[in-house]
Each structure stands twice: as C-alpha cells, then as structure tokens.
Design an enzyme around this catalytic site. Structure first.
Site, PDB file in Angstrom:
ATOM      1  N   SER A 146       0.826  -1.205   0.000  1.00 34.43           N
ATOM      2  CA  SER A 146       0.000   0.000   0.000  1.00 34.43           C
ATOM      3  C   SER A 146       0.861   1.256   0.000  1.00 34.43           C
ATOM      4  O   SER A 146       0.615   2.204  -0.756  1.00 34.43           O
ATOM      5  CB  SER A 146      -0.927   0.007   1.215  1.00 34.43           C
ATOM      6  OG  SER A 146      -1.846  -1.058   1.154  1.00 34.43           O
ATOM      7  N   ARG A 156       1.598   3.917  -3.238  1.00 35.68           N
ATOM      8  CA  ARG A 156       1.268   5.331  -3.008  1.00 35.68           C
ATOM      9  C   ARG A 156       2.505   6.207  -3.200  1.00 35.68           C
ATOM     10  O   ARG A 156       2.428   7.284  -3.811  1.00 35.68           O
ATOM     11  CB  ARG A 156       0.682   5.517  -1.596  1.00 35.68           C
ATOM     12  CG  ARG A 156      -0.792   5.118  -1.496  1.00 35.68           C
ATOM     13  CD  ARG A 156      -1.237   5.024  -0.049  1.00 35.68           C
ATOM     14  NE  ARG A 156      -2.673   4.784   0.086  1.00 35.68           N
ATOM     15  CZ  ARG A 156      -3.274   3.634  -0.115  1.00 35.68           C
ATOM     16  NH1 ARG A 156      -2.567   2.564  -0.469  1.00 35.68           N
ATOM     17  NH2 ARG A 156      -4.592   3.519   0.046  1.00 35.68           N
ATOM     18  N   GLY A 216      -5.357  -3.687  -7.643  1.00 35.34           N
ATOM     19  CA  GLY A 216      -6.339  -2.650  -7.397  1.00 35.34           C
ATOM     20  C   GLY A 216      -5.736  -1.266  -7.348  1.00 35.34           C
ATOM     21  O   GLY A 216      -6.327  -0.300  -7.839  1.00 35.34           O
ATOM     22  N   ARG A 235     -13.617  -6.608 -11.147  1.00 41.11           N
ATOM     23  CA  ARG A 235     -13.355  -5.658 -10.068  1.00 41.11           C
ATOM     24  C   ARG A 235     -13.966  -4.296 -10.418  1.00 41.11           C
ATOM     25  O   ARG A 235     -13.651  -3.723 -11.462  1.00 41.11           O
ATOM     26  CB  ARG A 235     -11.859  -5.517  -9.791  1.00 41.11           C
ATOM     27  CG  ARG A 235     -11.199  -6.821  -9.412  1.00 41.11           C
ATOM     28  CD  ARG A 235      -9.849  -6.603  -8.762  1.00 41.11           C
ATOM     29  NE  ARG A 235      -9.984  -6.017  -7.429  1.00 41.11           N
ATOM     30  CZ  ARG A 235      -8.952  -5.772  -6.616  1.00 41.11           C
ATOM     31  NH1 ARG A 235      -7.723  -6.050  -7.022  1.00 41.11           N
ATOM     32  NH2 ARG A 235      -9.138  -5.240  -5.436  1.00 41.11           N
ATOM     33  N   SER A 256     -12.197   1.687  -0.562  1.00 45.50           N
ATOM     34  CA  SER A 256     -11.576   2.956  -0.169  1.00 45.50           C
ATOM     35  C   SER A 256     -10.645   3.478  -1.256  1.00 45.50           C
ATOM     36  O   SER A 256     -10.324   4.666  -1.285  1.00 45.50           O
ATOM     37  CB  SER A 256     -10.791   2.768   1.131  1.00 45.50           C
ATOM     38  OG  SER A 256      -9.705   1.862   0.937  1.00 45.50           O
ATOM     39  N   SER A 278     -12.605   0.535   5.093  1.00 45.22           N
ATOM     40  CA  SER A 278     -11.175   0.730   5.331  1.00 45.22           C
ATOM     41  C   SER A 278     -10.772   2.194   5.417  1.00 45.22           C
ATOM     42  O   SER A 278      -9.929   2.681   4.660  1.00 45.22           O
ATOM     43  CB  SER A 278     -10.348   0.035   4.243  1.00 45.22           C
ATOM     44  OG  SER A 278      -9.001  -0.082   4.646  1.00 45.22           O
ATOM     45  N   GLU A 325      -8.548  -6.254   4.813  1.00 44.88           N
ATOM     46  CA  GLU A 325      -7.579  -7.013   4.020  1.00 44.88           C
ATOM     47  C   GLU A 325      -6.961  -8.170   4.793  1.00 44.88           C
ATOM     48  O   GLU A 325      -6.437  -9.107   4.196  1.00 44.88           O
ATOM     49  CB  GLU A 325      -6.484  -6.081   3.504  1.00 44.88           C
ATOM     50  CG  GLU A 325      -5.625  -5.452   4.574  1.00 44.88           C
ATOM     51  CD  GLU A 325      -4.660  -4.424   4.010  1.00 44.88           C
ATOM     52  OE1 GLU A 325      -3.600  -4.255   4.630  1.00 44.88           O
ATOM     53  OE2 GLU A 325      -4.956  -3.791   2.981  1.00 44.88           O
ATOM     54  N   LYS A 380       2.145 -11.512  -5.875  1.00 47.22           N
ATOM     55  CA  LYS A 380       1.488 -10.206  -5.945  1.00 47.22           C
ATOM     56  C   LYS A 380       2.060  -9.278  -4.878  1.00 47.22           C
ATOM     57  O   LYS A 380       2.273  -8.091  -5.117  1.00 47.22           O
ATOM     58  CB  LYS A 380      -0.018 -10.382  -5.768  1.00 47.22           C
ATOM     59  CG  LYS A 380      -0.826  -9.105  -5.741  1.00 47.22           C
ATOM     60  CD  LYS A 380      -2.289  -9.429  -5.527  1.00 47.22           C
ATOM     61  CE  LYS A 380      -3.122  -8.176  -5.352  1.00 47.22           C
ATOM     62  NZ  LYS A 380      -3.281  -7.407  -6.604  1.00 47.22           N
TER      63      LYS A 380
END
Length: 466
Positions: A32, A36, A105, A133, A201, A229, A351, A451
């Site tokens: 995550s 970002r 995602g 998705r 989210s 989330s 998650e 992944k």
C-alpha cells in the site's frame, strides 16, 4: 482489448507444523505504501529514491504503468528494493499509451487519475479476473473533472480508455493544466466530486492522490453507506501531506479536501514492512503454538495491519514489542488455545480477514466477522471464497450480508483437500495457514502470492524451520 491471466493450476503441498514454532520472519515493504509513494513521486518535479520498496507483481505493474506514462523508475543494481523515480521533465504524462493493470487494485484505481494530466488518451486493461473488479466510482469522479471514459466491455469495469480534458475533441472540460502557483496566489474554488465509494476505499484514495495538482484543489464527497477501510484513506491523506500537500478529512460528513499545492516527496523515503503481510506468519503462532517475531515493527503507522497485534491478543495470544540492537519486533506467543471473537467488526482492516479467518477456524467459539462486505469486489469474492474453502476441508462457515460467520468444529473433523487460491494472494496464504494444522492440504497456484510476497514459499518453509 483482451485480458490475460498469469495464473496456473500447479499444486503446492502446504507443510504441516510438527510442533510449536520458533521463528523470526522479515516481511518485505508495504504494498500500500510502496504504490502510493510511486504515484506521489511521479507527481513531483524532482527524483525521489524509495528504499525498501516492495518488489512484487503489484509494484512491478505500477512501475510499468508509470513507465508507459513517461516516468523513469530506475532500480539500484546493487539493491533491487531501492528505486529512483524521476517524473517527466515537463510534468506532463504521456498519452496514446497502454497501461496494463494485471489484478492490482492500486494500479487500476490510482493510475487513471494520472491520465487526467496526460497529453492524450490512455488505455487501461488487465487480467481476466480484473474484469470483475468494480471501477466506476473513480472513473465517474474523473468524468466530473472533465475526462471522457470509453468502456470497451462492461460499463464500470476494465478495459477502458481515459481521455483527459486537454485531448477532448470538443475542447470541453476542467482546466487541469500543470501549475506551479504557490498557495494563496491565483486561488480558485476547489473542484467537487461526489462518488459512492462503498465498494472500496481506493476510489477515494485514487482521487485524493491527484487533488493537489488541480488548479483549485479538490473536494471528494462519499455519497454511499459505510466507508470501507478508513485507515487506508487516512494513510493516503498522511502520505499526501508528507509530500507537501494539504489534505484534510471530515469523516463525520464523509468529505475530504485537498488544496492546490505542488507535491514533492523527500529525496529519500524508507518504506515500512507490509504489516498485513505479517498476518499469516504471526497468525501461524496461534494455529501451531509457539513464538513468531517480525522485525522492524513501527511504533506508529497508518497501515491497517497495525491493528493486527491487538486482534491476535483478543484471540488469546501474548503480544510484546521487544527491542534488540535498535530493532523493534512484534512478538506473538501462543499455547495454541484460540478464542472466538463473537460479533467482530473488521471494517478498519478487511484485508487481513482471510488470515484471521484461518485462525478462527480453530477457535473455541464461533465468530461473525462483519463490516467486510466490500471484500466481494477484491481479487475475487473473498467472502464466497472463504466460505467455500472452509467447507471444503470439513469446516462450518456461512456468508453474511456484510461478512462471514465461522463455527469451529473439532480439529479431527477437518480433512485435507485441494484448496483453490482464485488468483488471490490472500486466499493462497489462507490455505497455507490451514495446512499448518490439517494434513493433506494442497494449494492451487501458490505463486499468486508473488502479488505482494514474491518469496512466500521459502518464507513459509523458514517459518517451519525447513
């Protein structure tokens, strides 16, 4: 445009624990945070070196997407987790390109926002599984900002093309040109976007990441029910502010605001370990008994996985945070007795639901995990998948409107089986956890774990001392 899956049908025999565990497991960088930081580095004006970046399929897909848009991602030849990101010299992303999202995602929901600042249309595609998705809320948001969205299949899903306002044939659309105006000069009214982000989210985060570049900034309003989330959205707000932005939240009103500011991450950024990826390993201490430690555990974090130690403690584990040679560990010790949680709201950290579910299969009382209905829109429908796989080994589980219920049965009633991973990394690690206590578990396509955990199989063997 056609999608292609990178899964296979090979079987992996999940090893059974032959006694209590005594292991220290080093977890790679947070997915995550890694993705970002990659986005925020691309939105800056100077190179940024990311240290401890996760190298996995999701981050490779993100770097590939950025490269297509004209962003250089240079890997240090002596350390492949150190990557220097250099934005386009003119701040304008390349258009008339193809972006492949795989099943990530964060790629399919964060990168379309960058296309708003491209010089031409950008086409997006992904794995076949990614076609299920949902994407529409973030794309609706981009349309409200002046982009045109063309779907090449089902509306609201991959594949699609984003045409930025500057490239629209009719010349209509919001002014999203790159500006260096300091705050307070030439101030404009923020653009306002209203979307239903109940499904993920990431829809809100994808818009917040680009809000600083809009001439007047951006206000995002969530029009749906419960926001899934919130910690992930808080992470995005904190990361935008860490890059020099000015993002704020009114979570009661479900409104987020980002003021116009030039973004620039520090020259060097260190990525925290992925605390959600620690869940299978720390959870293993409860299933098999013994002690498992994860080093470099942060004192404070924006990661939802930071809630994990408290959850494991509620299940009966002893959790401590010893420090050795300046390194802080999360240490989980268990005698193998696992307490059920009754009604348990996991909205803040959905998650890690598959890992907690694996532990709760062996608990002493039932649990109803609620607040995770949005997991139906993840890599697979995780609620349906969890119920199916728990029943496959002889367990008892039911799908709820907003979660799942797990009613433990005696361990001796459980039996081995070929467990599906559904091209979902967290379903693969869920099956591996079940295999710690149930002999004869074989996992379909364990390599889907790359992944986020490219070396999962060897890490799991190390956990067991193999």
């Amino acid at each position: 445009m056609g999608g292609m899956s990178e899964t296979n049908d090979t079987l992996w025999a999940a090893p059974k624990a032959n006694g209590p565990l005594h292991a220290t497991v080093t977890i790679p960088g947070s997915k995550s945070l890694s993705n970002r930081y990659l986005i925020l580095a691309a939105l800056g004006s100077r190179p940024v070196t990311l240290v401890g970046l996760l190298r996995s399929r999701d981050t490779e897909l993100m770097m590939g997407a950025l490269a297509a848009l004209g962003v250089a991602c240079d890997v240090d030849p002596e350390c492949d987790t150190t990557v220097t990101v250099t934005p386009p010299s003119d701040g304008r992303f390349h258009g008339n390109v193809d972006v492949y999202c795989g099943l990530a995602g964060t790629v399919m929901r964060f990168v379309p926002g960058l296309a708003l600042f491209a010089d031409d249309a950008v086409r997006f595609d992904g794995d076949e599984q990614a076609y299920a998705r949902p994407m529409k809320p973030v794309l609706d948001g981009l349309e409200q900002l002046g982009a045109t969205i063309e779907y090449h299949g089902r509306e609201g899903y991959l594949p699609f093309t984003v045409t930025p306002p500057a490239a629209r044939a009719d010349g209509v659309g919001a002014d999203v040109s790159v500006e260096d105006t300091e705050d307070g000069m030439g101030e404009r009214t923020p653009a306002k976007v209203s979307i239903d982000s109940s499904g993920s989210s990431q829809f809100i985060s994808g818009l917040l990441l680009i809000g600083s570049r809009l001439p007047g900034g951006l206000t995002v309003e969530h029009t749906g029910g419960k926001t899934p989330s919130l910690p992930h959205i808080r992470m995005t707000v904190a990361d935008v502010n860490g890059a020099g932005g000015a993002a704020s939240a009114d979570e009661t009103a479900r409104v987020w605001t980002v003021r116009h500011r030039p973004l620039q991450l520090p020259e060097r950024v260190v990525v925290e370990p992925d605390l959600s990826n620690a869940a299978p390993f720390l959870g293993a201490a409860l299933i098999a008994g013994g002690t498992v430690r994860v080093p470099h555990w942060p004192i404070e974090t924006t990661q939802p996985g930071g809630l994990l130690p408290g959850y494991l403690e509620r299940m009966g584990a002893a959790v401590t945070f010893p420090e050795e040679d300046g390194v802080r560990y999360c240490q989980v010790t268990s005698d193998g007795v696992i307490h059920g949680l009754g009604d348990f709201d996991l909205t803040a950290a959905g998650e890690i639901a598959p890992s907690l579910a694996a532990v709760l299969v062996f608990a002493d009382a039932p649990t109803r995990i609620i607040g995770i209905g949005h997991l139906r829109g993840h890599e697979t429908n995780r609620l349906e998948a969890l119920v199916t796989e728990i029943r496959r080994i002889g367990g008892d589980a039911e799908e709820l409107e907003d979660g799942i219920s797990i009613t433990p049965v005696p361990r001796g009633s459980l039996h081995g089986a070929v467990m599906e991973s559904y091209a979902d990394h967290r379903m693969a690690t869920f099956a591996a956890m079940i295999g710690l206590a149930v002999p004869g578990v074989n996992v379909v396509d364990v390599e889907t774990t790359r992944k986020t955990l490219p070396d999962f199989v060897n890490m799991w063997r190390g956990l067991l001392g193999e």
